[in-house]
Design a protein around this motif. Sequence first.
Motif, PDB file in Angstrom:
ATOM      1  N   GLU A 111     -12.144  -6.309  -2.793  1.00 29.75           N
ATOM      2  CA  GLU A 111     -13.019  -7.063  -3.702  1.00 29.75           C
ATOM      3  C   GLU A 111     -12.685  -6.741  -5.153  1.00 29.75           C
ATOM      4  O   GLU A 111     -12.630  -7.624  -6.009  1.00 29.75           O
ATOM      5  N   ALA A 112     -12.455  -5.452  -5.430  1.00 24.95           N
ATOM      6  CA  ALA A 112     -12.099  -5.042  -6.795  1.00 24.95           C
ATOM      7  C   ALA A 112     -10.751  -5.631  -7.210  1.00 24.95           C
ATOM      8  O   ALA A 112     -10.602  -6.127  -8.338  1.00 24.95           O
ATOM      9  N   LEU A 113      -9.775  -5.612  -6.304  1.00 22.75           N
ATOM     10  CA  LEU A 113      -8.455  -6.162  -6.619  1.00 22.75           C
ATOM     11  C   LEU A 113      -8.542  -7.663  -6.897  1.00 22.75           C
ATOM     12  O   LEU A 113      -7.887  -8.178  -7.811  1.00 22.75           O
ATOM     13  N   GLU A 114      -9.339  -8.352  -6.113  1.00 24.08           N
ATOM     14  CA  GLU A 114      -9.499  -9.791  -6.332  1.00 24.08           C
ATOM     15  C   GLU A 114     -10.169 -10.076  -7.679  1.00 24.08           C
ATOM     16  O   GLU A 114      -9.958 -11.148  -8.268  1.00 24.08           O
ATOM     17  N   ALA A 115     -10.937  -9.100  -8.160  1.00 21.48           N
ATOM     18  CA  ALA A 115     -11.591  -9.253  -9.463  1.00 21.48           C
ATOM     19  C   ALA A 115     -10.722  -8.716 -10.603  1.00 21.48           C
ATOM     20  O   ALA A 115     -11.148  -8.726 -11.762  1.00 21.48           O
ATOM     21  N   GLY A 116      -9.517  -8.233 -10.246  1.00 22.35           N
ATOM     22  CA  GLY A 116      -8.597  -7.742 -11.270  1.00 22.35           C
ATOM     23  C   GLY A 116      -8.766  -6.287 -11.636  1.00 22.35           C
ATOM     24  O   GLY A 116      -8.192  -5.819 -12.621  1.00 22.35           O
ATOM     25  N   GLY A 175       1.039  -0.576 -16.636  1.00 20.71           N
ATOM     26  CA  GLY A 175       1.618  -1.891 -16.396  1.00 20.71           C
ATOM     27  C   GLY A 175       1.196  -2.566 -15.110  1.00 20.71           C
ATOM     28  O   GLY A 175       1.469  -3.754 -14.910  1.00 20.71           O
ATOM     29  N   LEU A 176       0.499  -1.848 -14.227  1.00 27.65           N
ATOM     30  CA  LEU A 176       0.179  -2.410 -12.911  1.00 27.65           C
ATOM     31  C   LEU A 176      -0.850  -3.530 -13.009  1.00 27.65           C
ATOM     32  O   LEU A 176      -0.713  -4.571 -12.350  1.00 27.65           O
ATOM     33  N   GLU A 177      -1.878  -3.340 -13.801  1.00 26.44           N
ATOM     34  CA  GLU A 177      -2.928  -4.358 -13.910  1.00 26.44           C
ATOM     35  C   GLU A 177      -2.350  -5.689 -14.377  1.00 26.44           C
ATOM     36  O   GLU A 177      -2.669  -6.753 -13.822  1.00 26.44           O
ATOM     37  N   GLN A 178      -1.458  -5.644 -15.360  1.00 26.19           N
ATOM     38  CA  GLN A 178      -0.854  -6.866 -15.882  1.00 26.19           C
ATOM     39  C   GLN A 178       0.074  -7.510 -14.856  1.00 26.19           C
ATOM     40  O   GLN A 178       0.112  -8.734 -14.720  1.00 26.19           O
ATOM     41  N   LEU A 179       0.828  -6.675 -14.122  1.00 25.38           N
ATOM     42  CA  LEU A 179       1.745  -7.187 -13.110  1.00 25.38           C
ATOM     43  C   LEU A 179       0.984  -7.873 -11.987  1.00 25.38           C
ATOM     44  O   LEU A 179       1.362  -8.970 -11.533  1.00 25.38           O
ATOM     45  N   LEU A 187       0.709 -13.439  -4.931  1.00 19.54           N
ATOM     46  CA  LEU A 187       0.101 -12.194  -4.489  1.00 19.54           C
ATOM     47  C   LEU A 187      -1.366 -12.417  -4.159  1.00 19.54           C
ATOM     48  O   LEU A 187      -2.133 -12.893  -4.999  1.00 19.54           O
ATOM     49  N   THR A 188      -1.753 -12.076  -2.943  1.00 21.25           N
ATOM     50  CA  THR A 188      -3.142 -12.198  -2.510  1.00 21.25           C
ATOM     51  C   THR A 188      -3.569 -10.922  -1.812  1.00 21.25           C
ATOM     52  O   THR A 188      -2.741 -10.083  -1.443  1.00 21.25           O
ATOM     53  N   PHE A 189      -4.892 -10.805  -1.590  1.00 18.97           N
ATOM     54  CA  PHE A 189      -5.448  -9.598  -0.979  1.00 18.97           C
ATOM     55  C   PHE A 189      -6.370  -9.994   0.164  1.00 18.97           C
ATOM     56  O   PHE A 189      -7.017 -11.045   0.113  1.00 18.97           O
ATOM     57  N   SER A 190      -6.425  -9.133   1.180  1.00 17.36           N
ATOM     58  CA  SER A 190      -7.228  -9.483   2.351  1.00 17.36           C
ATOM     59  C   SER A 190      -7.629  -8.240   3.136  1.00 17.36           C
ATOM     60  O   SER A 190      -6.938  -7.219   3.099  1.00 17.36           O
TER      61      SER A 190
END
Length: 433
Positions: free
Chosen positions: A37-42, A50-54, A64-67
């Motif tokens: 949920e956090a990753l889907e919200a950025g 640099g990871l957040e921007q990538l 890129l998707t999350f599940s």
Amino acid sequence: MRITMIGSGYVGLVSGACFSDFGHDVICVDKDAGKIEALEAGRMPIYEPGLEQLVAANVAAGRLTFSTDLAASVAGTDAVFIAVGTPSRRGDGHADLSYVFAATEEIAAAATGPTVVVTKSTVPVGTGDRVEAILREKRPDLDMPVVSNPEFLREGAAIGDFKRPDRIVIGTDDERARGVMRAVYRPLYLGESPIVFTGRRTSELIKYAANAFLATKITFINEIADLCEAVGADVKDVSRGIGLDNRIGKKFLHAGPGYGGSCFPKDTLALLKTAEDFETPMQIVEAVVKVNDSRKRAMGRKVLHALGDDAKGKTVALLGLTFKPNTDDMRDAPSIAIAQALDDAGVAVRAYDPEGMAAAKALMPALTYCRDAYEAATGADAVVIVTEWDAFRALDFARLKGVMAAPVMVDLRNVYARDGVEGAGFSYTAVGR
């Protein structure tokens, strides 16, 4: 290529984001719904420059998707990477492979066609054989070759390491699997990054051998630092003098409070357990583990010595808590043993770290956490540089001295030159100098 990454922790998230940046379609899977949920919200679950921007760029591009749904994510994929944790097992130091085998069982149940299963997690020699046996037992109807593809990512520099690697190690004797892995890494191959194709067991051992050797270099120079202090030599000059020999190299020859983090402590222990299982003693690695453990406690004693004969009731400012800069990782960080030694001696500890304080508070709740280096140093009888964050490389000595109870600096990373610190009116203690 369609890639599924099982595990969205440090290795899985960085690898998945970089693969998607190459143009592959990547699904990062994790059982932790809150993390997804956090990753889907950025929001990133770790700090990595640099990871957040990538991640944001490739999510926006639709690559890129999350599940949390492993079954749906695995169906129809070209390659499934297992990037789950393999922590040290309590009692014997062996890598806990329960997450790896659980993921394998789920892959077997979910696969709908031929796919390549890749172990990205750091696993002991022979793990791939067991993964393959599970897949063959559960799904004899499908062609699912198992590949070892260890990661060599440095925390704080992981994206650069992934995109500009020293080498890519791929362990498999299956030709179809080799073809899939060539396609997965094609962007790096075109950039002339060397790909080492080898047997699966050899690939698994390469990862452990590499980390054990680097841990040995760190431990070696730390022991040389102790000798430098005893004979009146300078370990920084010794490091440079031997590091310029291209047979040795200058990397990992920086004296300090010992290694920590997610890899070296557990990987050296796992290698020793493998050697024990195969009745092949590894006395050098045994010594490395022993010396590194004692090193951290010795740094606590070094700080107490700098405080003088009666340390009880005094206050120390710890600058840097994470095991290295540019990460929020507190696993096996030297700061933990140092803080414990100070607490045992009745010394109060004020601390600051640019990124690691949330994790540190869970491990060391008794410390007083501060907003910056100067607040941490307020009223302190000594300031101790534990982690060499850039924020600590140009401290205002006049300001620091003005807020401290006593002008004492213990530099466990040799960030500063003695003349500059002592010229500012400080008592200065370094490592191996």
